[in-house]
Design an enzyme around this catalytic site. Structure first.
Site, PDB file in Angstrom:
ATOM      1  CE  LYS A  66      50.240   6.545  23.606  1.00  0.00           C
ATOM      2  NZ  LYS A  66      50.541   7.897  23.144  1.00  0.00           N
ATOM      3  CG  ASP A 102      53.228   9.076  20.736  1.00  0.00           C
ATOM      4  OD1 ASP A 102      52.497   8.956  19.737  1.00  0.00           O
ATOM      5  OD2 ASP A 102      52.915   8.659  21.870  1.00  0.00           O
ATOM      6  CB  ALA A 128      56.139  15.831  33.424  1.00  0.00           C
TER       7      ALA A 128
HETATM    8  P1  NDP Z   1      48.952  11.978  30.708  1.00  0.00           P
HETATM    9  O1  NDP Z   1      47.664  11.725  31.418  1.00  0.00           O
HETATM   10  O2  NDP Z   1      50.018  10.971  30.748  1.00  0.00           O
HETATM   11  O3  NDP Z   1      49.588  13.360  31.251  1.00  0.00           O
HETATM   12  C1  NDP Z   1      48.784  14.499  31.424  1.00  0.00           C
HETATM   13  C2  NDP Z   1      49.669  15.706  31.714  1.00  0.00           C
HETATM   14  O4  NDP Z   1      48.842  16.874  31.715  1.00  0.00           O
HETATM   15  C3  NDP Z   1      50.359  15.670  33.078  1.00  0.00           C
HETATM   16  O5  NDP Z   1      51.607  16.315  32.962  1.00  0.00           O
HETATM   17  C4  NDP Z   1      49.388  16.490  33.954  1.00  0.00           C
HETATM   18  O6  NDP Z   1      50.018  17.078  35.071  1.00  0.00           O
HETATM   19  C5  NDP Z   1      48.992  17.555  32.969  1.00  0.00           C
HETATM   20  N1  NDP Z   1      47.690  18.207  33.241  1.00  0.00           N
HETATM   21  C6  NDP Z   1      46.460  17.671  33.181  1.00  0.00           C
HETATM   22  N2  NDP Z   1      45.522  18.605  33.424  1.00  0.00           N
HETATM   23  C7  NDP Z   1      46.181  19.767  33.643  1.00  0.00           C
HETATM   24  C8  NDP Z   1      45.766  21.089  33.943  1.00  0.00           C
HETATM   25  N3  NDP Z   1      44.478  21.415  34.065  1.00  0.00           N
HETATM   26  N4  NDP Z   1      46.720  22.048  34.106  1.00  0.00           N
HETATM   27  C9  NDP Z   1      48.027  21.733  33.965  1.00  0.00           C
HETATM   28  N5  NDP Z   1      48.486  20.485  33.690  1.00  0.00           N
HETATM   29  C10 NDP Z   1      47.557  19.520  33.524  1.00  0.00           C
HETATM   30  O7  NDP Z   1      48.493  12.305  29.196  1.00  0.00           O
HETATM   31  P2  NDP Z   1      49.385  12.159  27.879  1.00  0.00           P
HETATM   32  O8  NDP Z   1      50.753  12.657  28.193  1.00  0.00           O
HETATM   33  O9  NDP Z   1      49.246  10.807  27.321  1.00  0.00           O
HETATM   34  O10 NDP Z   1      48.645  13.150  26.864  1.00  0.00           O
HETATM   35  C11 NDP Z   1      48.751  14.561  26.995  1.00  0.00           C
HETATM   36  C12 NDP Z   1      48.066  15.239  25.810  1.00  0.00           C
HETATM   37  O11 NDP Z   1      48.755  14.978  24.613  1.00  0.00           O
HETATM   38  C13 NDP Z   1      46.610  14.798  25.585  1.00  0.00           C
HETATM   39  O12 NDP Z   1      45.846  15.942  25.299  1.00  0.00           O
HETATM   40  C14 NDP Z   1      46.695  13.896  24.382  1.00  0.00           C
HETATM   41  O13 NDP Z   1      45.489  13.925  23.624  1.00  0.00           O
HETATM   42  C15 NDP Z   1      47.842  14.542  23.607  1.00  0.00           C
HETATM   43  N6  NDP Z   1      48.540  13.603  22.717  1.00  0.00           N
HETATM   44  C16 NDP Z   1      48.541  13.874  21.387  1.00  0.00           C
HETATM   45  C17 NDP Z   1      49.194  13.050  20.512  1.00  0.00           C
HETATM   46  C18 NDP Z   1      49.183  13.377  19.051  1.00  0.00           C
HETATM   47  O14 NDP Z   1      49.555  12.512  18.237  1.00  0.00           O
HETATM   48  N7  NDP Z   1      48.807  14.576  18.669  1.00  0.00           N
HETATM   49  C19 NDP Z   1      49.896  11.827  20.961  1.00  0.00           C
HETATM   50  C20 NDP Z   1      49.859  11.629  22.402  1.00  0.00           C
HETATM   51  C21 NDP Z   1      49.177  12.498  23.231  1.00  0.00           C
HETATM   52  P3  NDP Z   1      50.221  16.255  36.447  1.00  0.00           P
HETATM   53  O15 NDP Z   1      51.459  15.422  36.222  1.00  0.00           O
HETATM   54  O16 NDP Z   1      50.394  17.299  37.470  1.00  0.00           O
HETATM   55  O17 NDP Z   1      48.977  15.419  36.629  1.00  0.00           O
END
Ligand code: NDP
Length: 272
Positions: A66, A102, A128
């Site tokens: 993205k 989104d 975030a």
């Molecule tokens: P990113 O990889 O950009 O971000 C992941 C986020 O999750 C970060 O804030 C990360 O924290 C945090 N994280 C990961 N693992 C853990 C954990 N075990 N405990 C706490 N925090 C955690 O992913 P996206 O933002 O693109 O996607 C996030 C979710 O949203 C996914 O599950 C995706 O499938 C879903 N999604 C759903 C959509 C829909 O249409 N329903 C559309 C877009 C996304 P840190 O910064 O510390 O690494």
């Protein structure tokens, strides 16, 4: 020849977008072809160029491209600009237009499908990453009383606070600062559910009649939704509605027609 669209990502085989857009096409009578393209992680630009070369009209962009998609655009919408990420590309004469649907998808699912207005509400956004960034602006436009962001890596939450604080009351915190706070809406925008994990949320964060929303879909009752139920959240929702609503918004950007989403949400969530 029908106009050609696709979702591009890595991985992409699990994507429901081809199914959703096939249903939108059938429903609206718009003749489109919609495929899934697996792009090597370091060859996104080439895969997009190939698709354009073959006459492709537009793309949905998913993980992990993205941000690359945003950077390759000549023109972007305000919401893509705010998120600095694009999930929808439109190929125009010699130009690429980028949008981000989104946040609109999330807000429409929460406010219209689930009937949960955001104005005046205390909202907690957990995570975030790209998805959180995409929903910040559309959520703030609905004028919640406060939008709190908590993230495992706190600096990323502080960056979002700085970026969006002109648009409403935004406060970034570490997870342990959430003790004693409660919220009307808690959105899990982390990918923790993907690994069967729960972000380290303290107990007691759900206000009476609150909604717990997990952006994750297709994983049933995630650890976050189980936690929310035990903690007394009244309403629980997964991300299927957001998925279908963001797709409908992309379809509108491409075709100028807004398809019905309720039947598609029902199709993807037959147990509801
Ligand atoms: P990113 O990889 O950009 O971000 C992941 C986020 O999750 C970060 O804030 C990360 O924290 C945090 N994280 C990961 N693992 C853990 C954990 N075990 N405990 C706490 N925090 C955690 O992913 P996206 O933002 O693109 O996607 C996030 C979710 O949203 C996914 O599950 C995706 O499938 C879903 N999604 C759903 C959509 C829909 O249409 N329903 C559309 C877009 C996304 P840190 O910064 O510390 O690494």
């Amino acid at each position: 020849m029908p106009d050609h669209y696709a979702v591009i990502g890595n991985p992409v085989a699990q994507s429901k977008s081809p199914l959703i857009h096939a249903e939108f096409s059938r429903q609206t009578g718009e003749s489109i072809r919609y495929d899934a393209i697996l792009a090597p992680v370091d060859e996104f630009a080439r895969a997009v160029a190939d698709f354009r070369q073959q006459g492709g009209r537009g793309l949905n962009v998913t993980v992990p491209f993205k941000l690359d998609a945003f950077r390759m655009c000549d023109r972007v919408s305000g919401r893509a600009d705010a998120a600095e990420a694009a999930n929808t590309l439109v190929f125009e004469e010699g130009h690429i237009f980028g949008d981000n649907t989104d946040g609109a998808g999330l807000v429409r699912d929460v406010t219209s499908n689930l009937g949960f207005p955001l104005a005046g509400k205390r909202v907690l956004l957990v995570g975030a990453g790209g998805a959180a960034r995409g929903v910040m602006m559309p959520v703030l436009e609905r004028e919640p009383c406060i939008l709190v962001i908590a993230n495992r890596t706190p600096q990323k939450a502080y960056d979002l606070q700085q970026r969006f604080s002109d648009h409403g009351k935004v406060v970034a915190v570490a997870y342990h600062d959430l003790r004693g706070e409660h919220f009307d809406l808690v959105i899990n925008a982390t990918s923790a559910s993907l690994y069967g994990e729960l972000p380290p949320l303290p107990v007691g964060i759900f206000a009476p009649r609150s909604l717990a929303y997990d952006m994750m879909y297709g994983k049933g009752h995630t650890p976050f939704l189980q936690f929310a139920r035990l903690q007394g959240a009244e309403y629980l929702a997964d991300g299927v509605g957001m998925l279908v609503e963001q797709a409908a918004e992309s379809f509108f950007v491409w075709r100028g027609i807004r398809p019905r989403t309720d039947v598609v949400i029902k199709m993807l969530r037959p147990e509801a």
